[in-house]
Design a protein around this motif. Sequence first.
Motif, PDB file in Angstrom:
ATOM      1  N   THR A 428       0.840  -1.331   0.145  1.00  0.00           N
ATOM      2  CA  THR A 428      -0.024   0.085  -0.146  1.00  0.00           C
ATOM      3  C   THR A 428       0.790   1.277  -0.160  1.00  0.00           C
ATOM      4  N   ALA A 429       1.921   1.241   0.838  1.00  0.00           N
ATOM      5  CA  ALA A 429       2.770   2.308   0.713  1.00  0.00           C
ATOM      6  C   ALA A 429       3.396   2.644  -0.474  1.00  0.00           C
ATOM      7  N   GLU A 430       3.866   1.378  -1.307  1.00  0.00           N
ATOM      8  CA  GLU A 430       4.203   1.769  -2.725  1.00  0.00           C
ATOM      9  C   GLU A 430       3.353   2.257  -3.428  1.00  0.00           C
ATOM     10  N   THR A 434       3.758   5.783  -5.304  1.00  0.00           N
ATOM     11  CA  THR A 434       3.870   6.060  -6.848  1.00  0.00           C
ATOM     12  C   THR A 434       2.875   6.962  -7.337  1.00  0.00           C
ATOM     13  N   ALA A 435       1.773   7.268  -6.675  1.00  0.00           N
ATOM     14  CA  ALA A 435       0.594   8.079  -7.200  1.00  0.00           C
ATOM     15  C   ALA A 435       1.021   9.236  -7.008  1.00  0.00           C
ATOM     16  N   ASN A 439       2.407  12.626  -9.714  1.00  0.00           N
ATOM     17  CA  ASN A 439       1.459  13.833  -9.511  1.00  0.00           C
ATOM     18  C   ASN A 439       2.628  14.837  -9.254  1.00  0.00           C
ATOM     19  N   GLY A 440       3.853  14.715  -9.690  1.00  0.00           N
ATOM     20  CA  GLY A 440       4.712  15.613  -9.288  1.00  0.00           C
ATOM     21  C   GLY A 440       5.083  15.812  -7.954  1.00  0.00           C
ATOM     22  N   SER A 441       4.938  14.959  -7.244  1.00  0.00           N
ATOM     23  CA  SER A 441       5.394  14.990  -5.595  1.00  0.00           C
ATOM     24  C   SER A 441       4.651  16.421  -5.005  1.00  0.00           C
ATOM     25  N   SER A 448      -3.258   9.476   1.268  1.00  0.00           N
ATOM     26  CA  SER A 448      -2.588   8.354   1.960  1.00  0.00           C
ATOM     27  C   SER A 448      -3.598   7.582   2.666  1.00  0.00           C
ATOM     28  N   GLY A 449      -4.831   8.071   2.663  1.00  0.00           N
ATOM     29  CA  GLY A 449      -6.054   7.246   3.398  1.00  0.00           C
ATOM     30  C   GLY A 449      -6.321   7.754   4.548  1.00  0.00           C
ATOM     31  N   SER A 450      -5.430   8.782   5.142  1.00  0.00           N
ATOM     32  CA  SER A 450      -5.688   9.496   6.438  1.00  0.00           C
ATOM     33  C   SER A 450      -5.523  10.828   6.365  1.00  0.00           C
ATOM     34  N   GLU A 451      -6.579  11.566   6.609  1.00  0.00           N
ATOM     35  CA  GLU A 451      -6.855  13.033   6.068  1.00  0.00           C
ATOM     36  C   GLU A 451      -5.900  13.793   7.122  1.00  0.00           C
TER      37      GLU A 451
END
Length: 663
Positions: A428-430, A434-435, A439-441, A448-451
């Motif tokens: 999941t971290a990968e 990667t996403a 998106n240009g970091s 992350s799934g955590s707001e």
Amino acid sequence: MAAAEVFGKLNARQREAACFDGARALLILAGAGTGKTNTLAHRVAHLVLGGVAPERLLLLTFTRRAALEMTRRAQRIVAAALADESSAPPVRLPWAGTFHSVANRLIRKHCHRLGLAESFSVLDRGDAADLVDLARHELGLSRSEKRFPRKDTCLAIYSHKVNTQGELRKTLDDFFPWCADWELELKNLFRKYVEKKLETQALDYDDLLLYWHAMMGEPTLAAEIGALFDHVLVDEYQDTNTLQAGILERLRPQGRGLTVVGDDAQAIYSFRAATVENILSFREAFSAAVVPLEENYRSTQRVLDAANAVIGKSLYSRKPNGDKPRYVTVADDSAQAQYVVERVLETRERGMELRRQAVLFRSSHHSDVLELELVRRNIPYVKYGGLKFLEAAHVKDLLAVLRWADNPRNRVGAFRVLQLLPGVGPATAERVFTAFEANGSSWSALRSGSEDTDALLRFLGDPQTPWNGQVERVREWYEPHLERKYDAPQVRAADLVQLEKIAATCEKREAFLTEMALDPPQATGDLAGAPLVDEDYLVLSTVHSAKGQEWDSVHVLNVSDGNFPNEFSAGKPELIDEERRLLYVAMTRAKTELHLIAPLKYYVTSQSRMGDRHVYGAKSRFLTREVMACLEPVAYGSVGEPVEAQRAPVQLDVASALRGMWS
């Protein structure tokens, strides 16, 4: 107080070194306990009093604390030397620090000329090892049929090869022979590791020297950097490696304004790639003037006589003679522990605090039996060589958040942060990283799934966010994760409060993170055990960790062949020479009392005494007839027997004779 009076307190040799005004390079050969720190501080003060601007002095030390201590001493000396002390100019040495910290400043100043972004990260040893491990896994080396070296071993091999600038084969043969079959795979691993650092704009500890060395290889840039300084002063020169010597040579090719201080007899860090050749060849390489310091202010003459006989030096002392050092033969490691405890307690009864006594050893595990005896007797102690502050998982967690925020391409930091979240593993971290990268970091694109986590990193990643308060914000975010992941969260939380206090002393986040990587705090010290049970405690330390320290009474464990010298040095003359220097360093830590202890037998395993499996110890080859003439031989028997009654004027080393029949 006039300058003449201040410098008049030095002995003749120290004064000659401190006030040297020749155009040539200067080598101060400072024997153990001869006041080298004081001499170097007086040299700094002499230069400042002579009109050299403090900002044009480059002072290179091996710890930040040494640089601060040198600066403080120089300030006091300058103030005392002026008739009106209130008019003393402030001696702030902005270019005083470790080789690595100075390299970091210069690299950041010239980063665009080096193909680096201003936000490049400096990896600490733990993060560098994790990145090696990632490369190791991607190459499939973690799944090889024969066990491939672990990440920390791989990093140590890489570091040694880089700093010696030698061949990988030589590093493997000399220091990692059990890894020699993996030479080709290691080359591939290190190539991938370098690529990963370049991709993520990350430099490890060794890269700082590599980049500085490369900068000094370009004539225009080398001249520009060299022109910043009128004088370059280097402490502990015997501990420099090939890269560091090359940097100095390019900084001061003619030697003018270069001063180095060191002792060839205390060169004991070849496993860290230091080479004694740097100090041995310095005079010829730079046509340098040499000032030897030989008056020892630490030890009695009888301690020095024995140490001189080991190494071939001629240190002398004006202190009263004292007792001869003891060479104590004991039955085994249990008897060794009993002897040490009895002597330590007896010496304490005579008024010498425990903390003024030390037990030194070649390898950390040599104190295992002694530690059990100390616990049994309820004697408090500290042991140097344990867990470092930044190696604690919870501290690394918090720093990872800041490191990722500081450099969005920091994959190691990102993976650590993401896997703090419930339900997030490596896969999941990968996917998340990667996403994010695609998106240009951009922090606005992080999902992350955590707001809470996304909001925190957007806050930290905003260049307009002030540094003040960032660690507190991260600490508050981290608290529920700390409580969920670790035991004793209250104790660990106190470490994070300490980290927040340290952060408050730094002006910028980048400065804080770099300091944590290059010169981390010793909040847990190098201490393996906390001496909180008592205000007094015995010091246990490896000899390597004890360098630069001193105690009134010193016990050296296991002074026999296989330990002094270490068994892995056999057949390598240069390593045998270093082992001799290591024993010399151990002996010269003692001020008045010195005990060299030699067990007659060693048990094969430390786990069990079942079956009495043991080998007999051979007398250390370093204890020659000349050395033994300076020692008082003592045979220690069963517990409780008076030591004085067990003196043995003659020691028979029958075990060595029997071995010699088959050599």
